[in-house]
Structure formats: structure tokens, C-alpha cells
Design a protein around this motif. Structure first.
Motif, PDB file in Angstrom:
ATOM      1  N   SER A 201       0.803  -1.215   0.000  1.00  0.00           N
ATOM      2  CA  SER A 201       0.000   0.000   0.000  1.00  0.00           C
ATOM      3  C   SER A 201       0.841   1.272   0.000  1.00  0.00           C
ATOM      4  O   SER A 201       0.543   2.225  -0.704  1.00  0.00           O
ATOM      5  CB  SER A 201      -0.923  -0.022   1.218  1.00  0.00           C
ATOM      6  N   GLN A 202       1.909   1.275   0.807  1.00  0.00           N
ATOM      7  CA  GLN A 202       2.655   2.530   0.962  1.00  0.00           C
ATOM      8  C   GLN A 202       3.432   2.927  -0.272  1.00  0.00           C
ATOM      9  O   GLN A 202       3.974   4.015  -0.350  1.00  0.00           O
ATOM     10  CB  GLN A 202       3.580   2.483   2.186  1.00  0.00           C
TER      11      GLN A 202
ATOM     12  N   PHE B  67       1.363  14.581   6.516  1.00  0.00           N
ATOM     13  CA  PHE B  67       1.892  13.266   6.905  1.00  0.00           C
ATOM     14  C   PHE B  67       2.510  12.516   5.725  1.00  0.00           C
ATOM     15  O   PHE B  67       3.616  11.995   5.804  1.00  0.00           O
ATOM     16  CB  PHE B  67       0.780  12.422   7.537  1.00  0.00           C
ATOM     17  N   GLY B  68       1.782  12.485   4.611  1.00  0.00           N
ATOM     18  CA  GLY B  68       2.254  11.763   3.438  1.00  0.00           C
ATOM     19  C   GLY B  68       3.550  12.341   2.880  1.00  0.00           C
ATOM     20  O   GLY B  68       4.420  11.621   2.404  1.00  0.00           O
TER      21      GLY B  68
ATOM     22  N   LYS C 251       5.764  14.037   4.689  1.00  0.00           N
ATOM     23  CA  LYS C 251       6.810  13.730   5.671  1.00  0.00           C
ATOM     24  C   LYS C 251       7.368  12.332   5.418  1.00  0.00           C
ATOM     25  O   LYS C 251       8.568  12.110   5.456  1.00  0.00           O
ATOM     26  CB  LYS C 251       6.209  13.834   7.069  1.00  0.00           C
ATOM     27  N   MET C 252       6.444  11.381   5.128  1.00  0.00           N
ATOM     28  CA  MET C 252       6.879  10.019   4.853  1.00  0.00           C
ATOM     29  C   MET C 252       7.689   9.949   3.566  1.00  0.00           C
ATOM     30  O   MET C 252       8.476   9.045   3.367  1.00  0.00           O
ATOM     31  CB  MET C 252       5.667   9.081   4.737  1.00  0.00           C
ATOM     32  N   ARG C 253       7.455  10.932   2.685  1.00  0.00           N
ATOM     33  CA  ARG C 253       8.216  10.966   1.432  1.00  0.00           C
ATOM     34  C   ARG C 253       9.485  11.779   1.579  1.00  0.00           C
ATOM     35  O   ARG C 253      10.145  12.098   0.582  1.00  0.00           O
ATOM     36  CB  ARG C 253       7.334  11.539   0.316  1.00  0.00           C
ATOM     37  N   ARG C 254       9.807  12.159   2.823  1.00  0.00           N
ATOM     38  CA  ARG C 254      11.052  12.889   3.117  1.00  0.00           C
ATOM     39  C   ARG C 254      11.168  14.187   2.332  1.00  0.00           C
ATOM     40  O   ARG C 254      12.242  14.534   1.859  1.00  0.00           O
ATOM     41  CB  ARG C 254      12.278  12.016   2.822  1.00  0.00           C
TER      42      ARG C 254
ATOM     43  N   ARG D 136      -5.737  15.714   2.958  1.00  0.00           N
ATOM     44  CA  ARG D 136      -4.627  14.805   3.262  1.00  0.00           C
ATOM     45  C   ARG D 136      -4.411  13.814   2.122  1.00  0.00           C
ATOM     46  O   ARG D 136      -3.278  13.478   1.775  1.00  0.00           O
ATOM     47  CB  ARG D 136      -4.929  14.054   4.570  1.00  0.00           C
ATOM     48  N   ALA D 137      -5.529  13.361   1.529  1.00  0.00           N
ATOM     49  CA  ALA D 137      -5.424  12.372   0.451  1.00  0.00           C
ATOM     50  C   ALA D 137      -4.857  12.975  -0.832  1.00  0.00           C
ATOM     51  O   ALA D 137      -4.122  12.315  -1.552  1.00  0.00           O
ATOM     52  CB  ALA D 137      -6.786  11.748   0.186  1.00  0.00           C
TER      53      ALA D 137
ATOM     54  N   ILE E 238      -0.587  14.371  -1.383  1.00  0.00           N
ATOM     55  CA  ILE E 238       0.519  13.554  -1.899  1.00  0.00           C
ATOM     56  C   ILE E 238       0.482  13.470  -3.428  1.00  0.00           C
ATOM     57  O   ILE E 238       1.265  12.741  -4.020  1.00  0.00           O
ATOM     58  CB  ILE E 238       0.498  12.129  -1.295  1.00  0.00           C
TER      59      ILE E 238
ATOM     60  N   HIS F  31      -0.416   3.774   6.079  1.00  0.00           N
ATOM     61  CA  HIS F  31       0.184   3.007   4.984  1.00  0.00           C
ATOM     62  C   HIS F  31      -0.095   3.669   3.644  1.00  0.00           C
ATOM     63  O   HIS F  31       0.790   3.820   2.818  1.00  0.00           O
ATOM     64  CB  HIS F  31      -0.373   1.577   4.968  1.00  0.00           C
ATOM     65  N   SER F  32      -1.374   4.066   3.451  1.00  0.00           N
ATOM     66  CA  SER F  32      -1.743   4.644   2.159  1.00  0.00           C
ATOM     67  C   SER F  32      -0.997   5.949   1.913  1.00  0.00           C
ATOM     68  O   SER F  32      -0.803   6.357   0.777  1.00  0.00           O
ATOM     69  CB  SER F  32      -3.252   4.875   2.087  1.00  0.00           C
ATOM     70  N   LEU F  33      -0.578   6.617   2.981  1.00  0.00           N
ATOM     71  CA  LEU F  33       0.144   7.879   2.824  1.00  0.00           C
ATOM     72  C   LEU F  33       1.646   7.658   2.688  1.00  0.00           C
ATOM     73  O   LEU F  33       2.422   8.613   2.655  1.00  0.00           O
ATOM     74  CB  LEU F  33      -0.150   8.805   4.011  1.00  0.00           C
ATOM     75  N   GLY F  34       2.044   6.390   2.640  1.00  0.00           N
ATOM     76  CA  GLY F  34       3.444   6.101   2.356  1.00  0.00           C
ATOM     77  C   GLY F  34       4.263   5.651   3.548  1.00  0.00           C
ATOM     78  O   GLY F  34       5.483   5.515   3.443  1.00  0.00           O
ATOM     79  N   ALA F  35       3.622   5.438   4.699  1.00  0.00           N
ATOM     80  CA  ALA F  35       4.369   5.017   5.882  1.00  0.00           C
ATOM     81  C   ALA F  35       4.541   3.508   5.885  1.00  0.00           C
ATOM     82  O   ALA F  35       3.587   2.775   5.675  1.00  0.00           O
ATOM     83  CB  ALA F  35       3.646   5.464   7.151  1.00  0.00           C
TER      84      ALA F  35
ATOM     85  N   GLU G 266       7.410   2.952  10.525  1.00  0.00           N
ATOM     86  CA  GLU G 266       7.004   4.367  10.609  1.00  0.00           C
ATOM     87  C   GLU G 266       5.595   4.497  11.163  1.00  0.00           C
ATOM     88  O   GLU G 266       5.304   5.394  11.945  1.00  0.00           O
ATOM     89  CB  GLU G 266       7.082   5.012   9.221  1.00  0.00           C
TER      90      GLU G 266
END
Lengths: 359, 260
Positions: free
Chosen positions: A72-73, A98-99, A101-104, A146-147, A150, B165-169, B173
Motif C-alpha cells: 500500500s505505501q 503526513f504523506g 513527511k513520509m516521502r522525506r 490529506r489524500a 501527496i 500506509h496509504s500515505l506512504g508510511a 514508521e
């Protein structure tokens, strides 16, 4: 080449088959509604596309890439959950960011993307609040922001409006449509609410028992259902089973035990078992036979229910019951229970489909 | 205030007085210059605290107890988190049996657990060591940490993990940014309870300590067998003060309420 393509996806849980064999194509930039009764497998379909569940067999392609085995990620899919699933311990800005941040992404880039997303959903100046300090409609907007923050390859919406009250639901529906048009993100919208689907979709896919029964534009789904299930599920339709007794071009005469019906259908021979479909609002009740070429069925009013915009009559013939919706207006004649009247409709409003006794 | 309410408050007051008065007596006695314990109050002194910090056996025992309690509480909290996660999140065959097994130590007398561990060690021809003590303490505090973390996770919306998860974590994380922060109250509360339970425990430690690994309660117990003076009262007062300030510190750091 479709942007999202599900081919022959199957999913079982223990001994229950939720999706026997599902194929669906969504074009780039399109808003596709997946509509079906509860338990038809639409949520499972969404979870499989999202990557939360792995299909037992079949393939999922997204933007020309096979994502079936991708977690999924890594799918770059934005999801709006029914419960919104906002992180309660993070502020609005942190939720939307959030998304990224996870993508740095850098702080500046994240801040800018967050601002853009919040602006797009018309939600500004609440960035430092926590989700619980927002109204339901605002939380919905944060979930959408939020969706899309990204810049996903696909947007999935899981019954996003079902937790809102009626007025807010209409407003958010328009809002989702506007945001989707503005961003051009290919969208799959899952709902059990047909009004929502008819109002939002470019095309809609009707699901029943894990299968896709028909994919078409809202107008065609409503006016030209290809399957008795679609006809009965969308709008309020009368389904009358009968046998073809005469054919003249695309006009057919159908006889049922107590009725004679004229409608439109193609490819039937005399003697074929068929289902005639007439939406309840396409009937007009009249105390005398109208002379405008409508077909008439003599009926007796059995009951009536006031529904505000319309009056719903249940009318009986010798062996069938018809549901008829008449608009309420100052000038419209009201009929009483027990009245013997005529239910008139235009033959072009009656669609004849092959009877599918096997279902 | 109605008469019933007043009677209720009186009942509570008497109950707490009954429960806490002995503890208050111990605290008062720790400042008593008399050499018998418990004894009539003579004059106030800090002599016993000074003596305590000169007493090598007590100082070593305090270090051992702190280390054992921290290790057992840390270990139990970690294991409990993953066990609680599985028990709350998933349904699987043997789930109830696993839960009963993990809560089991609650129903076995501690003396029996300690003795059983001692027998197992001798059966395996192993020396009594700090590690055995830590393992036994971990087993003993597990039911408390498990219950507290399960309660915290029961309120957790697992959709949030899907959202992350869907947001990339990735899995780690998501654990770090979403699950752990939201289960924090239960985790910290579990750790605090486990630490205190282990720190004050006597029955388990009795069997599994030698002169080098004696914990504070064990040293206090054996000290009282030979001599009776307010030194143990000073040690006990320090334990109570330590437990309260430790809890308050964690409350401050993690911003939640454990004490009333």
C-alpha cells in the motif's frame, strides 16, 4: 489504455467468496462510482485496490504498472475513509503533511503542499487545530486534503459522506466533484447511495454479489439498465414478468397473467420470457383513458403514501401490483383508495429485458 | 451535604485512615532518634537517612532493585505491547488460551512462582543470577502491563494504520508515528506499575537472590530479622517517596493522569 485496470480479481475469506471474478477499467481523470447494496463486495474491491488486501488471483494495473504485489505505501493512492481516520494526536497541518513527511520532502515543500491542499478544500486558518476541534464537515475536508496532498495517482473514497447530515452531504458532494475536476485525479468512489452516485459519477459500475453487472454513464444506467438487477436497484422500478406475444420493429407486446404491456426491446421472438421495466415516476394516473398514444393499464388504487414531493400509490391489477409516483401539485388530481383508474405510460418509457430466471 | 453523603465521606475517611496510618507511622518513625522500631517518638533526626547512605548493603540493594525493576518493566512492556496488539487486532485460533496463559501468573502465588523458578534453575544446573531474577519479575508483572496496554489499544482505531500506509508510511514508521503515540498512556502506565510492583516485590526475590544480587526488600527483610531500628523505616520512606515522584515525573513528561 485505462488508468486503473482490475482484471479477473478474485478474493475469498475462509470459505466465503467475496469477489468471484471482477474486472473494471477506469479511464484517466474519470470519476467512477462503484455502487451496490451492502455486502456486495465494493469495500473489499476498494481495499484490494488500496493494497490493504491481496487478491487471491487477478491483476491490478495502475498507470501502466502492475501494482498487484506492491504494498500500500508504495502505490501512491490517496484514500478518504468513511470514518475519516484522521490522526487524532496530530494537528490539521501535520495530518495533511503526513504523506509528504513520509516521502522525506523538505519542510518548505511540505508546508507549501499543505497550504495548497487546504486552500483547495477551502479550509484555511485551522491548521494548528486538532481534528476533534473541527466539525464533521471540516474533518471531511481535512481527510480530502490529506489524500490529495501527496498528488496521488488515484483517489479512493469509501462512503465518505455517510457520516454527514443531509444538508452537509449535498454540500460536500459538490465539493468533492469540484476538487476532483480541479485536480483531474482519477477517482474511484464507493457508495451504496444511488443519488450520490448519479450526481457525482462520470461513469458508474453497479455491483451485485461480487460481480460488476453494468458499467455506464448515470443517464444510461438509469434510463437503459442492461440487467434486471440494475433496473430494480436504481430508482423505483416496476418489474413485470411476461411473455412476448407480438413484435413490430423494436416495439413489443408482452402479456403477463393479468396485464398487457407495450414496450421497447430488441432481438426478441414471440414466446420469449421477458421482464418489462417501468420506473414508478413514468406512470400517470388518470380517471379516463388519455388520447395521446400512451398505453393504459386499468388498476385499482390500493394505498397511497404522502412523500412530500410525490404521492406514492400502490395500484393493483388482477395479479400484479404497480408502484406509481405522482408529483404533488396544487392542480394535480388526488385519487382515493378504491378508485378504479388508468395507469398510463409511453411505450418508450417501458424497457423490455430478457428474463434471467437463473439469477 | 445530605446525611447519607456525610456518612459516606466519613466511611471513606476512616477506611483510608486505617490503610494509610501504618504507612504514616513508618514515615514518622524514620525521623525518630530512638533505636527501637516501632517505638515512642523521642526527637527528630536525619540520622537514619545518613546511616542508610553509609550502609553498603542497602546501597547495593537499591542499585540492584532499580536495575531489576527497570529491566523487568521494560521487558514486560515490550512483550506486552506486541502480545496486546495481536490479541486486540487479530482473531486467531487459541486467542483466548493465549490471553489466559499470559494473565496466568496473576493467579499463581508468588511464592510458588519463585520456588518453581529455583527448581528449574537447579534442574538445568544453572547458577542463581540476576537474569533469572529479571525473568521471574517480568513474568510476574506481565499481566498488569498486558491488561493496561490492551485497554489502550481497544480504543485505538486500526483504520489509522491503513491511512498511514496509504500515505506512504512503512510498518515501522506507522508504529512510531501513529500506533505508539496513541497507545502511549497504556504503555507508560503499564511501565510505571510494573516498575513499582517489581521494585517492592519480596516473595519472588527471596528464592532467587544471593548476597550480591539481593534486592532492597530482601535486604530490608533480613535486616529486620537480626536488628530492629528505624533504618528500615528510612528505607521504606525513600521507596514510597521514590515511587510517588517517579509516577509524577512520568505524568509530567507524558501529560496524563495516573495519580488521581
Amino acid at each position: 489504455m485505462p488508468h486503473l485496470e482490475l482484471s479477473h480479481v478474485a478474493k475469498h475469506y475462509d470459505s466465503t467468496t467475496v469477489l468471484p471474478d471482477l474486472s473494471l477499467e477506469v479511464e484517466a481523470g474519470e470519476l467512477m462510482c462503484l455502487l451496490g447494496p451492502s455486502g456486495c463486495g465494493k469495500t473489499t474491491t476498494l481495499r484490494v485496490v488500496a493494497g490493504f488486501e491481496a487478491p487471491d488471483s487477478g491483476k491490478i494495473r495502475l498507470a501502466n504498472e502492475d501494482v498487484t504485489a506492491l504494498p500500500s505505501q508504495k502505490r501512491d493512492i490517496g484514500i478518504v475513509f468513511q470514518s475519516y481516520a484522521l490522526f487524532p494526536h496530530l494537528t490539521v497541518n501535520e495530518n495533511v503533511g503526513f504523506g509528504l513527511k513520509m516521502r522525506r520532502r523538505s519542510r518548505a515543500e511540505t508546508a507549501q503542499a499543505v497550504n495548497e491542499a487546504l486552500k483547495l478544500v477551502q479550509l484555511e486558518n485551522v491548521g494548528h487545530r486538532l481534528p476533534r476541534q473541527l466539525s464533521g464537515g471540516q474533518q471531511q475536508r481535512v481527510a480530502l486534503a490529506r489524500a490529495i496532498a501527496i498528488r496521488p495517482r488515484l483517489l479512493l473514497l469509501d462512503e465518505p459522506l455517510s457520516n454527514l447530515d443531509a444538508k452537509l452531504r449535498d454540500e460536500m458532494r459538490t465539493e468533492i466533484r469540484r476538487v476532483q475536476r480541479t485536480t483531474g485525479i482519477t477517482t474511484l468512489f464507493v457508495t451504496h447511495d444511488q443519488i450520490e452516485a448519479l450526481a457525482l459519477a462520470d461513469r458508474m459500475a453497479i455491483m451485485d454479489q461480487g460481480r460488476i453487472v453494468q458499467v455506464d454513464t448515470p443517464v444510461n444506467i438509469y434510463e437503459r439498465p442492461a440487467h434486471p438487477f440494475v433496473a430494480s436497484f436504481i430508482g423505483q422500478a416496476n418489474l413485470i414478468r411476461g411473455t412476448v406475444s407480438a413484435v413490430q420493429g423494436s416495439l413489443l407486446r408482452v402479456v403477463s397473467p393479468s396485464l398487457e404491456i407495450v414496450g421497447q426491446g430488441n432481438g426478441f421472438l414471440v414466446g420469449a420470457a421477458v421482464i418489462a421495466i417501468i420506473k414508478s415516476e413514468r406512470f400517470r394516473l388518470a380517471s379516463e383513458k388519455p388520447l395521446d398514444g400512451s398505453h393504459c393499464i386499468p388498476v385499482t388504487i390500493e394505498s397511497r403514501t404522502y412523500l412530500g414531493a410525490t404521492m406514492q400509490y400502490i395500484c393493483a391489477t388482477a395479479a400484479e401490483k404497480l408502484t406509481i409516483a405522482e408529483p404533488n401539485g396544487a392542480d394535480n388530481q388526488k385519487f382515493e383508495i378504491g378508485d378504479a383508474v388508468f395507469a398510463a405510460y409511453r411505450p418508450s418509457d417501458c424497457l423490455i429485458l430478457a428474463s434471467e430466471d437463473k439469477t | 451535604m445530605s446525611a447519607r453523603r456525610f456518612a459516606g465521606w466519613c466511611f471513606l475517611a476512616v477506611l483510608y485512615l486505617f490503610l494509610l496510618a501504618p504507612a504514616v507511622m513508618v514515615v514518622v518513625d524514620s525521623f525518630n532518634s530512638a533505636t527501637s522500631f516501632p517505638g515512642p517518638f523521642e526527637s527528630a533526626t536525619l540520622h537514619w537517612y545518613g546511616a542508610l547512605f553509609q550502609h553498603d548493603e542497602f546501597l547495593t540493594a537499591m542499585r540492584v532493585s532499580s536495575f531489576v525493576a527497570a529491566a523487568a518493566a521494560g521487558l514486560a512492556t515490550c512483550v506486552s505491547f506486541f502480545a496486546a496488539y495481536a490479541l486486540v487486532r487479530y482473531s486467531f485460533r487459541g486467542k483466548n488460551a493465549l490471553q489466559a496463559f499470559l494473565l496466568g501468573p496473576l493467579f499463581v502465588p508468588q511464592i510458588v512462582i519463585g520456588l518453581a523458578m529455583l527448581q528449574m534453575l537447579s534442574l538445568l544446573r544453572l547458577q542463581i543470577a540476576l537474569s533469572a531474577l529479571i525473568v521471574v519479575h517480568t513474568v510476574y508483572v506481565m499481566p498488569f502491563t498486558l491488561r493496561l496496554i490492551m485497554t489502550a489499544l481497544a480504543r485505538f482505531d486500526f483504520n489509522l494504520e491503513d491511512a498511514a500506509h496509504s500515505l506512504g508510511a512503512g510498518a515501522l514508521e506507522t508504529l512510531w508515528h501513529v500506533t505508539l503515540p496513541l497507545a502511549r498512556t497504556g504503555i507508560v502506565a503499564g511501565f510505571v506499575f510494573a516498575f513499582i510492583l517489581s521494585f517492592v516485590n519480596l516473595p519472588l526475590s527471596l528464592f532467587l537472590t544471593n548476597s550480591r544480587t539481593a534486592t532492597l526488600p530482601v535486604v530490608m527483610f533480613s535486616y529486620m530479622e537480626s536488628r530492629i531500628d528505624p533504618l528500615v523505616a528510612a528505607a521504606a520512606t525513600l521507596m514510597v517517596a521514590g515511587a510517588i515522584s517517579f509516577t509524577m515525573l512520568l505524568e509530567r513528561v507524558f501529560r496524563f493522569r495516573l495519580l488521581g
